[in-house]
Motif scaffolding. Structure first.
Motif: not given
Length: 133
Positions: A31-40, A58-65, A124-130
């Motif tokens: 599934v599409p996922i976006a990961i922040s830089p390490l918040h240190d 991490v932002i996780y986008v499920a295929k279905n609800p 990851l997996n073609k995550f696109k915020i747009k």
């Protein structure tokens, strides 16, 4: 009572609680996922502690609800039992959550949080915020 379902979720990962190949394992979920830089460099609110424990947003986008419990189970199965504790449904705008990955959201700016580089966000997996917003 039915649990809330959604497609957009967010959670934290701590480096000491995930395997070395964690990014590859997350990508294998498909599934599409976006990961922040390490918040240190996040300043701590705890007395005697200068910085918060290093972490990734991490932002996780499920295929279905699905439920947050379902996402938590999938992450734990993929990264290990200690990898994640709280998974939250995104209730704000996805754009705002995405901006928070680097502390560029209005609330992070208002709280004077340290900014992180946009170039260090991993998709990851073609995550696109747009396509999401």
């Amino acid at each position: 009572m039915a649990k809330d379902k959604a497609r957009y979720f967010t959670f934290l990962l701590y480096p000491e609680s995930i395997p070395e190949d964690w990014e590859m394992k997350l990508e294998s979920i498909g599934v599409p996922i976006a990961i922040s830089p390490l918040h240190d460099k996040d300043l701590s609110d705890v007395a005697g502690q200068e910085y918060k424990k290093a972490h990734y947003h991490v932002i996780y986008v499920a295929k279905n609800p699905v439920t947050a419990d379902s996402v938590r189970y999938k992450i734990k199965k993929t990264l290990g039992e200690q990898s994640v504790s709280m998974v939250q449904i995104v209730v704000q705008s996805m754009e705002n959550i995405y901006l928070y990955l680097t502390h560029e959201s209005k609330d992070a700016i208002a709280k004077n949080k340290v900014k992180y580089s946009k170039q260090d966000i991993k998709h990851l997996n073609k995550f696109k915020i747009k396509t999401i917003c």
